[in-house]
Design a protein around this motif. Sequence first.
Motif: not given
Length: 233
Positions: A227-232
């Motif tokens: 999950d590389s996108w949830s912090s965006k």
Amino acid sequence: MQQIYLIEDDPKIAALLKDYLEKYAYGVTTVESFDNVLEEFTALSPHLVLLDINLPKFDGFYWCRKIRTLSNCPIIFISARDSGMDQVMAIENGGDDYITKPFQFDVVQAKIKSQMRRTYGEYAKNDQTDMIDINGLVLHLTAMEAEFGQQRITLTKNEFTLLKTFAQKLNQVLSRSYLLEELWDDENFVDDNTLSVNMTRLRKKLEEIGIYDSIQTLRGAGYKMIDSWSSKP
């Protein structure tokens, strides 16, 4: 009745395929004009396409790309061209399977049945919802699309199968053999190259909606989606 659109320029082969498949209760429409393939496809809206490569004017790869702008229905190439590169090209241009000529009719029927089952039948019905939401990355199952933020991408059947498999097994290492089994039923059409091609295309499409470095390659083990996108924002 499930409809098949047959794009084949050899009248004898087309007639034999049509006659054989209609015995299995498929409706088969053969191409009438090789200049108007896309228009005929749109009018018929078939469940599956059988597509030759060597065609008048434009080849099958061209028509496969055109059809993919409108639909994610299964496309099976049937061709006398039997090189590995032709099979890779078929997948890269949006195809789902590949049969070489001369072929056995029961193999054609089995592959059609497999694609129909995966797309419309018992396997497709296992999904209890039309979407999967993974921390903001939304997979639209029926449309074979992925959405993140305000952006959406349309995926081929194989690309979507890979993304869905990764999403359902987030942070788990998946071997190449496991992913190949998810993509294809018939071991005669298992090519390591085709998996690499689809993986590259999937990564590029995810980047189009702002998702980077989510699918990791683990040398000697396979792949893992994080999950590389949830912090965006």
